[in-house]
Scaffold this motif. Structure first.
Motif, mmCIF file in Angstrom:
data_model
loop_
_atom_site.group_PDB
_atom_site.id
_atom_site.type_symbol
_atom_site.label_atom_id
_atom_site.label_comp_id
_atom_site.label_asym_id
_atom_site.label_seq_id
_atom_site.Cartn_x
_atom_site.Cartn_y
_atom_site.Cartn_z
ATOM 1 N N UNK A 1 0.834 -1.195 0.000
ATOM 2 C CA UNK A 1 0.000 0.000 0.000
ATOM 3 C C UNK A 1 0.871 1.248 0.000
ATOM 4 N N UNK A 2 1.920 1.233 0.793
ATOM 5 C CA UNK A 2 2.801 2.391 0.856
ATOM 6 C C UNK A 2 3.435 2.687 -0.485
ATOM 7 N N UNK A 3 3.723 1.633 -1.259
ATOM 8 C CA UNK A 3 4.323 1.842 -2.571
ATOM 9 C C UNK A 3 3.377 2.605 -3.496
ATOM 10 N N UNK A 4 2.141 2.149 -3.585
ATOM 11 C CA UNK A 4 1.193 2.777 -4.508
ATOM 12 C C UNK A 4 0.895 4.221 -4.136
ATOM 13 N N UNK A 5 0.606 4.453 -2.881
ATOM 14 C CA UNK A 5 0.311 5.818 -2.448
ATOM 15 C C UNK A 5 1.567 6.672 -2.554
ATOM 16 N N UNK A 6 2.706 6.094 -2.184
ATOM 17 C CA UNK A 6 3.968 6.826 -2.259
ATOM 18 C C UNK A 6 4.325 7.217 -3.685
ATOM 19 N N UNK A 7 4.110 6.313 -4.626
ATOM 20 C CA UNK A 7 4.399 6.625 -6.030
ATOM 21 C C UNK A 7 3.534 7.791 -6.504
ATOM 22 N N UNK A 8 2.275 7.766 -6.136
ATOM 23 C CA UNK A 8 1.366 8.852 -6.523
ATOM 24 C C UNK A 8 1.813 10.179 -5.912
ATOM 25 N N UNK A 9 2.082 10.170 -4.615
ATOM 26 C CA UNK A 9 2.487 11.399 -3.934
ATOM 27 C C UNK A 9 3.853 11.865 -4.429
ATOM 28 N N UNK A 10 4.771 10.933 -4.669
ATOM 29 C CA UNK A 10 6.077 11.304 -5.211
ATOM 30 C C UNK A 10 5.957 12.015 -6.544
ATOM 31 N N UNK A 11 5.087 11.519 -7.395
ATOM 32 C CA UNK A 11 4.883 12.180 -8.697
ATOM 33 C C UNK A 11 4.262 13.564 -8.533
ATOM 34 N N UNK A 12 3.380 13.712 -7.567
ATOM 35 C CA UNK A 12 2.808 15.040 -7.314
ATOM 36 C C UNK A 12 3.876 16.009 -6.807
ATOM 37 N N UNK A 13 4.777 15.531 -5.961
ATOM 38 C CA UNK A 13 5.843 16.393 -5.458
ATOM 39 C C UNK A 13 6.763 16.816 -6.595
ATOM 40 N N UNK A 14 7.082 15.898 -7.494
ATOM 41 C CA UNK A 14 7.893 16.264 -8.654
ATOM 42 C C UNK A 14 7.186 17.335 -9.487
ATOM 43 N N UNK A 15 5.901 17.168 -9.687
ATOM 44 C CA UNK A 15 5.133 18.164 -10.440
ATOM 45 C C UNK A 15 5.151 19.515 -9.728
ATOM 46 N N UNK A 16 5.050 19.492 -8.411
ATOM 47 C CA UNK A 16 5.088 20.730 -7.626
ATOM 48 C C UNK A 16 6.388 21.488 -7.883
ATOM 49 N N UNK A 17 7.513 20.793 -7.771
ATOM 50 C CA UNK A 17 8.803 21.466 -7.911
ATOM 51 C C UNK A 17 9.106 21.877 -9.348
ATOM 52 N N UNK A 18 8.458 21.291 -10.309
ATOM 53 C CA UNK A 18 8.685 21.659 -11.702
ATOM 54 C C UNK A 18 7.946 22.927 -12.101
ATOM 55 N N UNK A 19 6.962 23.333 -11.346
ATOM 56 C CA UNK A 19 6.098 24.440 -11.765
ATOM 57 C C UNK A 19 6.832 25.758 -11.956
ATOM 58 N N UNK A 20 7.810 26.065 -11.116
ATOM 59 C CA UNK A 20 8.525 27.331 -11.273
ATOM 60 C C UNK A 20 9.225 27.414 -12.625
ATOM 61 N N UNK A 21 9.666 26.281 -13.131
ATOM 62 C CA UNK A 21 10.312 26.259 -14.444
ATOM 63 C C UNK A 21 9.357 26.487 -15.597
ATOM 64 N N UNK A 22 8.063 26.325 -15.357
ATOM 65 C CA UNK A 22 7.054 26.540 -16.393
ATOM 66 C C UNK A 22 6.325 27.870 -16.216
ATOM 67 N N UNK A 23 6.623 28.563 -15.139
ATOM 68 C CA UNK A 23 5.947 29.834 -14.860
ATOM 69 C C UNK A 23 6.408 30.909 -15.847
ATOM 70 N N UNK A 24 5.519 31.850 -16.103
ATOM 71 C CA UNK A 24 5.872 33.022 -16.911
ATOM 72 C C UNK A 24 5.147 34.224 -16.321
ATOM 73 N N UNK A 25 5.283 35.364 -16.970
ATOM 74 C CA UNK A 25 4.677 36.575 -16.413
ATOM 75 C C UNK A 25 3.164 36.496 -16.360
ATOM 76 N N UNK A 26 2.573 35.734 -17.241
ATOM 77 C CA UNK A 26 1.118 35.609 -17.263
ATOM 78 C C UNK A 26 0.577 34.581 -16.284
ATOM 79 N N UNK A 27 1.434 33.679 -15.847
ATOM 80 C CA UNK A 27 0.978 32.613 -14.954
ATOM 81 C C UNK A 27 2.151 32.172 -14.074
ATOM 82 N N UNK A 28 2.105 32.539 -12.807
ATOM 83 C CA UNK A 28 3.189 32.190 -11.890
ATOM 84 C C UNK A 28 3.061 30.768 -11.340
#
Length: 126
Positions: A1-28
């Motif tokens: 169970x920890x693997x499945x939930x962890x994989x999902x949450x891990x991918x969300x954390x990666x997405x979180x940290x990637x957002x600044x690299x996709x931000x622009x003046x119109x969308x932070x």
């Protein structure tokens, strides 16, 4: 169970940290990052609530996982459930971290990071 939930949450954390690299003046991307963090919290909270509710609903006192006496004492059962869920949360975090490491340094790369075109943003520490 920890693997499945962890994989999902891990991918969300990666997405979180990637957002600044996709931000622009119109969308932070601040609103999206907040949504990701809420989703992480709500995922664990909902899983915890549903899992323990199903545990309560299907306990029959047979003692397959725990001694039968635990099922007959609500306060003891609550302690056992809390400990089990705490251990499961720690497993979830560990598997989530392993998933993130694998996605960053392994063969299965993270498109959220790979698609950041500005190399200085992609390599920028948070």
């Amino acid at each position: 169970m920890g693997f499945d939930i962890g994989a999902f949450i891990g991918n969300l954390i990666l997405a979180f940290y990637a957002q600044d690299g996709h931000a622009d003046q119109g969308n932070d991307r601040k609103t999206y990052k907040e949504w990701i963090l809420r989703t992480i919290k709500e995922t664990w909270s909902l899983f915890y609530k549903k899992f323990t509710a199903l545990w309560d609903e299907h306990k029959d006192g047979s003692g397959e996982a725990y001694l039968p006496g635990i099922y007959n004492k609500p306060e003891l059962l609550q302690l056992v459930q809390g400990k089990f869920m705490q251990d499961l949360f720690h497993d979830t975090l560990g598997f989530g971290a392993a998933k993130m490491i694998r996605r960053i340094v392994g063969v299965a790369h993270v498109e959220d990071f790979e698609s950041i075109t500005d190399a200085s943003k992609r390599a920028s520490p948070v």
